[in-house]
Design a protein around this motif. Structure first.
Motif, short mmCIF file in Angstrom:
data_model
loop_
_atom_site.label_atom_id
_atom_site.label_comp_id
_atom_site.label_asym_id
_atom_site.label_seq_id
_atom_site.Cartn_x
_atom_site.Cartn_y
_atom_site.Cartn_z
N GLU A 18 0.82 -1.22 0.00
CA GLU A 18 0.00 0.00 0.00
C GLU A 18 0.85 1.26 0.00
O GLU A 18 0.50 2.24 -0.67
CB GLU A 18 -0.92 -0.01 1.23
CG GLU A 18 -1.92 1.13 1.26
CD GLU A 18 -2.89 1.02 2.42
OE1 GLU A 18 -2.74 0.08 3.24
OE2 GLU A 18 -3.79 1.87 2.52
N SER A 67 5.70 2.23 -2.23
CA SER A 67 6.17 3.02 -3.36
C SER A 67 6.17 4.51 -3.05
O SER A 67 6.87 5.28 -3.71
CB SER A 67 5.29 2.76 -4.58
OG SER A 67 3.98 3.23 -4.34
N GLY A 68 5.41 4.93 -2.04
CA GLY A 68 5.32 6.36 -1.74
C GLY A 68 6.09 6.78 -0.51
O GLY A 68 6.28 7.97 -0.28
N SER A 69 6.55 5.82 0.27
CA SER A 69 7.25 6.15 1.51
C SER A 69 8.50 5.31 1.65
O SER A 69 8.44 4.11 1.90
CB SER A 69 6.33 5.92 2.72
OG SER A 69 7.07 5.91 3.92
N LEU A 112 -0.80 2.54 -13.40
CA LEU A 112 -0.78 3.48 -12.28
C LEU A 112 -1.06 2.77 -10.95
O LEU A 112 -0.36 2.99 -9.96
CB LEU A 112 -1.82 4.57 -12.52
CG LEU A 112 -1.51 5.52 -13.67
CD1 LEU A 112 -2.71 6.41 -13.98
CD2 LEU A 112 -0.30 6.38 -13.36
N THR A 172 1.86 0.56 -9.89
CA THR A 172 3.08 1.28 -9.51
C THR A 172 2.92 2.03 -8.19
O THR A 172 3.81 2.01 -7.34
CB THR A 172 3.47 2.28 -10.61
OG1 THR A 172 3.57 1.58 -11.85
CG2 THR A 172 4.79 2.95 -10.29
N ARG A 173 1.77 2.68 -8.02
CA ARG A 173 1.65 3.58 -6.86
C ARG A 173 0.63 3.10 -5.84
O ARG A 173 0.47 3.74 -4.78
CB ARG A 173 1.25 4.97 -7.34
CG ARG A 173 2.00 5.42 -8.62
CD ARG A 173 2.21 6.91 -8.71
NE ARG A 173 1.01 7.71 -8.62
CZ ARG A 173 0.50 8.44 -9.61
NH1 ARG A 173 1.10 8.44 -10.79
NH2 ARG A 173 -0.57 9.17 -9.43
N SER A 179 -3.68 5.63 -3.92
CA SER A 179 -2.80 6.78 -4.18
C SER A 179 -3.00 7.35 -5.58
O SER A 179 -2.39 8.36 -5.91
CB SER A 179 -1.34 6.39 -4.00
OG SER A 179 -1.13 5.89 -2.69
N VAL A 180 -3.81 6.72 -6.38
CA VAL A 180 -4.01 7.18 -7.75
C VAL A 180 -5.43 7.71 -7.91
O VAL A 180 -6.41 6.99 -7.73
CB VAL A 180 -3.78 6.02 -8.75
CG1 VAL A 180 -4.14 6.46 -10.16
CG2 VAL A 180 -2.33 5.55 -8.68
N ASP A 185 9.73 -2.67 -13.58
CA ASP A 185 8.63 -2.14 -12.76
C ASP A 185 7.98 -3.22 -11.89
O ASP A 185 6.88 -3.00 -11.39
CB ASP A 185 7.58 -1.50 -13.67
CG ASP A 185 7.00 -2.51 -14.64
OD1 ASP A 185 7.57 -3.61 -14.75
OD2 ASP A 185 5.98 -2.19 -15.29
N ARG A 238 6.72 -5.04 -8.94
CA ARG A 238 6.42 -4.51 -7.60
C ARG A 238 5.55 -5.49 -6.83
O ARG A 238 4.68 -5.10 -6.05
CB ARG A 238 5.69 -3.17 -7.74
CG ARG A 238 6.39 -2.03 -6.99
CD ARG A 238 5.62 -0.75 -7.12
NE ARG A 238 4.32 -0.80 -6.50
CZ ARG A 238 4.09 -0.72 -5.21
NH1 ARG A 238 5.10 -0.56 -4.38
NH2 ARG A 238 2.87 -0.81 -4.73
#
Lengths: 195, 195
Positions: free
Chosen positions: A113, A116-118, B21, B24-25, B29-30, B101, B103
């Motif tokens: 979750e 990727s952002g933190s 999107l 990846t995020r 978050s999108v 990519d 993840r």
DNA sequence: TTGCCATGAGAACGTTCGTTCTCTACTATA
DNA sequence: TATAGTAGAGAACGAACGTTCTCATGGCAA
């Protein structure tokens, strides 16, 4: 609980409340107001102890890390036999999977979750997984197993966690334990103690 | 791309953009605006084809499911030997883990993030995992392996995915393949073909 | 051509979020 | 007792979200 609590008491209560909420519903789905309500401390206090939500998430992961280490160490200590100590990891998983609120590995969930952002969350998760690998590698070393065996057993434990979470059934722990027994026997050449 | 596209073209472009999107995020978050920008279709069109973000997430998971099935089937078909076909699962993972990519498993990630709040997402993830288990069980059946072996191999594959994602290294695929070889040999009694 | 429905671009809406601010009440020291 | 500093309760803020609406444009039936 709120009034007159020391900072340490408040810290623990807030982290525990956040942990329960984050683990059950996911981090992004839980607002700080929900944490405030459950913990019983005003937002002001929460933000003084944890300057941002990310700090709180990190604290929650740190707590989980300690609980995991303690639980797995205690499970291992229940037996004197080194191989049984290694297999105790999977018994520990079995007990965990049977808990009502089991919802998978909090670190894996947090990584998916927020990873990727933190960067901080990603690092905390990586460190916890690396620590578990070191623990298993140490136990494997004690029974004369190869380093590769440790990595294999770790995969079984990780796979059991996600499989148990998604399937909603605890049986993955038993499957992983059986596979671990086979892998240990094949690697060390010695048959495991009969269960 | 946007102007004059058929509904099917638009559907595919939107789902593909959303997939990239979301994967990846993370889904939460999108924003839908980011999907609009990347897909090149106005929000109105997106919402006509996918009445809610949840519908779009389901469509993304369905697409991932098809891609997974196709990829794993193609990898298996590369060899005629039944055991090699089984082990091809782990070769497929190895290739996947090496992608820039990569993840982790999108289903595991989605389950952790949304599974508790969306029954439809939880069901889609469960179905994908059940489908993979049936696939492995079928291959195991062809080599005369026990049902328990299939469950064990699935755990290895799942564990490899999360471990590779978190560690950032593709080596988990090789570890899982080695473990799988050992488990297959132990279960069927026949040594695997020398690699 | 004239009227009409679908489309595209983007503004707007209502809600929720993380975070900060306001105001009251209290505790503790001189 | 007087006062300074802190804590609690909750309002408020700005941003971002999912979703809907506005309005100008353009092809197509009559």
């Amino acid at each position: 609980m709120a009034a007159g609590a020391t900072d340490e008491q408040a810290r623990n209560a807030i982290v525990e409340a956040a942990d329960e909420l984050f683990y059950t519903r996911g981090v992004n789905s839980v607002g700080m107001d929900a944490v405030r309500e459950r913990a019983g401390f005003p937002l002001k206090r929460i933000y003084k102890l944890f300057p941002s939500k990310e700090d709180l998430v990190i604290a929650v992961l740190d707590r989980r890390s300690r609980l995991w280490d303690d639980g797995i160490t205690r499970a291992a200590e229940a037996s004197g036999d080194p191989v049984e100590r290694l297999l105790a990891v999977f018994d520990f998983l079995a007990d965990w999977f049977r808990e009502d609120d089991f919802r998978g590995c909090a670190f894996i969930n947090a990584y998916g979750e927020l990873g990727s952002g933190s960067t901080r969350v990603a690092m905390a998760v990586r460190e916890q997984k690396a620590s578990f690998q070191r623990y298993v590698a140490d136990l494997v070393g004690r029974i004369g197993g190869s380093p590769g065996l440790a990595a294999q057993l770790v995969l079984l434990a990780e796979g059991a966690q996600t499989t148990a979470a998604i399937s909603g059934s605890p049986e993955a722990a038993g499957v992983a334990r059986a596979a671990a027994t086979t892998l240990i026997e094949a690697d060390t050449g010695a048959p495991c103690v009969a269960a």
